[in-house]
Design an enzyme around this catalytic site. Sequence first.
Site, PDB file in Angstrom:
ATOM      1  N   THR A   1      69.886  41.969  32.194  1.00  0.00           N
ATOM      2  CA  THR A   1      69.350  40.881  32.811  1.00  0.00           C
ATOM      3  C   THR A   1      69.924  40.975  34.325  1.00  0.00           C
ATOM      4  O   THR A   1      70.561  42.056  34.451  1.00  0.00           O
ATOM      5  CB  THR A   1      70.456  39.625  32.265  1.00  0.00           C
ATOM      6  OG1 THR A   1      71.501  40.092  32.484  1.00  0.00           O
ATOM      7  CG2 THR A   1      70.106  39.647  30.830  1.00  0.00           C
TER       8      THR A   1
ATOM      9  N   SER B   1      49.146  63.008  43.226  1.00  0.00           N
ATOM     10  CA  SER B   1      49.322  62.825  44.860  1.00  0.00           C
ATOM     11  C   SER B   1      48.440  64.183  45.567  1.00  0.00           C
ATOM     12  O   SER B   1      48.685  65.202  45.084  1.00  0.00           O
ATOM     13  CB  SER B   1      50.696  62.948  45.493  1.00  0.00           C
ATOM     14  OG  SER B   1      50.606  63.048  46.806  1.00  0.00           O
TER      15      SER B   1
ATOM     16  N   LYS C   1      54.131  65.017  42.201  1.00  0.00           N
ATOM     17  CA  LYS C   1      54.051  63.458  41.865  1.00  0.00           C
ATOM     18  C   LYS C   1      53.126  63.332  40.707  1.00  0.00           C
ATOM     19  O   LYS C   1      52.046  63.983  40.371  1.00  0.00           O
ATOM     20  CB  LYS C   1      53.168  62.937  42.952  1.00  0.00           C
ATOM     21  CG  LYS C   1      54.251  62.698  44.141  1.00  0.00           C
ATOM     22  CD  LYS C   1      55.318  61.616  44.001  1.00  0.00           C
ATOM     23  CE  LYS C   1      54.766  60.425  44.611  1.00  0.00           C
ATOM     24  NZ  LYS C   1      55.482  59.027  44.411  1.00  0.00           N
TER      25      LYS C   1
ATOM     26  N   GLU D   1      50.259  50.044  37.854  1.00  0.00           N
ATOM     27  CA  GLU D   1      50.238  49.403  38.905  1.00  0.00           C
ATOM     28  C   GLU D   1      49.002  48.547  39.055  1.00  0.00           C
ATOM     29  O   GLU D   1      49.137  47.319  39.662  1.00  0.00           O
ATOM     30  CB  GLU D   1      50.297  50.413  40.045  1.00  0.00           C
ATOM     31  CG  GLU D   1      51.763  51.118  40.295  1.00  0.00           C
ATOM     32  CD  GLU D   1      51.777  52.382  41.319  1.00  0.00           C
ATOM     33  OE1 GLU D   1      52.454  51.816  42.373  1.00  0.00           O
ATOM     34  OE2 GLU D   1      51.302  53.049  41.032  1.00  0.00           O
TER      35      GLU D   1
ATOM     36  N   TYR E   1      25.679  17.468  36.569  1.00  0.00           N
ATOM     37  CA  TYR E   1      25.675  18.746  37.210  1.00  0.00           C
ATOM     38  C   TYR E   1      25.659  18.659  38.827  1.00  0.00           C
ATOM     39  O   TYR E   1      24.978  17.905  39.411  1.00  0.00           O
ATOM     40  CB  TYR E   1      24.209  19.464  36.686  1.00  0.00           C
ATOM     41  CG  TYR E   1      24.389  21.007  37.301  1.00  0.00           C
ATOM     42  CD1 TYR E   1      24.936  21.905  36.664  1.00  0.00           C
ATOM     43  CD2 TYR E   1      23.531  21.030  38.310  1.00  0.00           C
ATOM     44  CE1 TYR E   1      24.895  23.099  37.082  1.00  0.00           C
ATOM     45  CE2 TYR E   1      23.373  22.322  38.920  1.00  0.00           C
ATOM     46  CZ  TYR E   1      24.269  23.248  38.377  1.00  0.00           C
ATOM     47  OH  TYR E   1      23.873  24.485  38.796  1.00  0.00           O
TER      48      TYR E   1
HETATM   49  N1  ARG Z   1      21.658  28.611  37.980  1.00  0.00           N
HETATM   50  C1  ARG Z   1      22.237  27.318  37.654  1.00  0.00           C
HETATM   51  C2  ARG Z   1      23.675  27.443  37.324  1.00  0.00           C
HETATM   52  O1  ARG Z   1      24.127  28.496  37.159  1.00  0.00           O
HETATM   53  C3  ARG Z   1      21.569  26.887  36.518  1.00  0.00           C
HETATM   54  C4  ARG Z   1      21.476  25.420  36.607  1.00  0.00           C
HETATM   55  C5  ARG Z   1      20.607  24.773  37.558  1.00  0.00           C
HETATM   56  N2  ARG Z   1      20.375  23.512  37.653  1.00  0.00           N
HETATM   57  C6  ARG Z   1      19.996  22.783  38.713  1.00  0.00           C
HETATM   58  N3  ARG Z   1      19.814  21.471  38.449  1.00  0.00           N
HETATM   59  N4  ARG Z   1      19.757  23.224  39.633  1.00  0.00           N
HETATM   60  O2  ARG Z   1      24.357  26.523  37.479  1.00  0.00           O
END
Ligand code: ARG
Length: 457
Positions: A152, A274, A280, A287, A314
């Site tokens: 510890t 090394s 070494k 790492e 989106y």
């Molecule tokens: N290349 C876009 C992405 O990866 C695909 C979707 C595009 N859609 C749009 N409405 N522009 O998100």
Amino acid sequence: MWGGRFAEGPSAIMREINASIPFDKALWRQDIAASRAHVAMLAACDIVTADDAQTILDGLERVSGEYEANGVPEDWDLEDIHMTTESRLAELIGPVAGRLHTARSRNDQVATDFRLWVREAMDDVDAGLAALQDALVTQAEAHAGSIMPGFTHLQTAQPVTLGHHLMAYYEMMRRDRSRFADARARMNESPLGSAALAGTGFPIDREMTAQALGFDAPTRNSLDAVSDRDFAIDFLQAAAQCSLHLSRLAEEFVIWASQPFGFVRMADSLSTGSSIMPQKKNPDAAELVRGHAGRIVGCVTALMVTMKGLPLAYSKDMQDDKPPVFEAAQLLGLSIAAMTGMVAESTFRTERMRQAAELGYATATDLADWLVRAANIPFREAHHITGAAVKLAESRGIALDALPLDDLQAIDARIDERVYAALSVEASVAARASYGGTAPDQVRARVAEARAQLEAE
Ligand code: ARG
């Protein structure tokens, strides 16, 4: 693809900033699979004719063969993998290719492709972690009785067995695997058919595409389906947690392989030399696993910050979801493989470990416990008496059990010769037989359970 409403084409910088093809070409297999499922469904629902569907399927087969043979071409004008594939399909089969995108948007397309990709990455990680667990269990079994100092504060604390120490990592990997499995179960719903954001007016069958792509069900809300990336964040969070565990194991190897410790001889195959110091042998792989954990934590941070505050549905920011996921998956896969090799192929120098346990007063607690049990001394007082014994042994540069009985009795007359049986490192670990403790029999029992668990999978 969308030139109809534009008078001018995009500027060079627009083309460059917009292009995701340099990285999302990694989705090509998923993109083809989802297109196949989609067009087969369109035909089954009489939205395209069986002939057109077959032409499209054959064309997709050819595109897929080309990608397989030559890689995916990178044309920035085609933006992404979805446009790249559709455009090649059109070159191969003509205008009928344009029917593939009926009742579909790139928004549900990319959400579907990306889920498929992440699902596969989770399965790969799971298989890798199972192999690492197997290596841990094998070494733990071989070293169920090998004694080392437990620490510890990195100060010698109590003797433990190397098997017990390694099985601690088995448990961490077990929880890591369950985190990936939870995330997988939660994300396994198909966004396909959500279209751009609102669903579609075509009479599609989302159950059919979901089933064809191995999803449990279609997603229930089209806005959610195209606009959340929580499944990718779940993956990254599980990856980050796993990488923290791996980096701790890696760090132990770095310490154990150092000359003052000398607990382990790492395999040549996972070490480097090394260019200037001929003697070494450096633990570079360990790492780098330690370093990669930092980058993986960076990946989860990157995607969380990208998603924060985005309104539904989106937004193009979401195109940036892929690089951190691809990067983390690659780094984690390498880290797991490196640690599996390190565990399996290292030689543990059990004599050195044992010696370190003996020289570090690791059994001081056993002396105190013995005073409580044999002489009915309250633990706090026993602690004090033991401290005096350690102080004396340390001033002479000897181990606790090398102190003559006279000297021990001068500290407290209630000590008798039976105490020596409690002071050996073997007695110390054997005594810790509580469930989950370090006693060799406990370790063997946990190893047997782990083996059965791994074999049952
Ligand atoms: N290349 C876009 C992405 O990866 C695909 C979707 C595009 N859609 C749009 N409405 N522009 O998100």
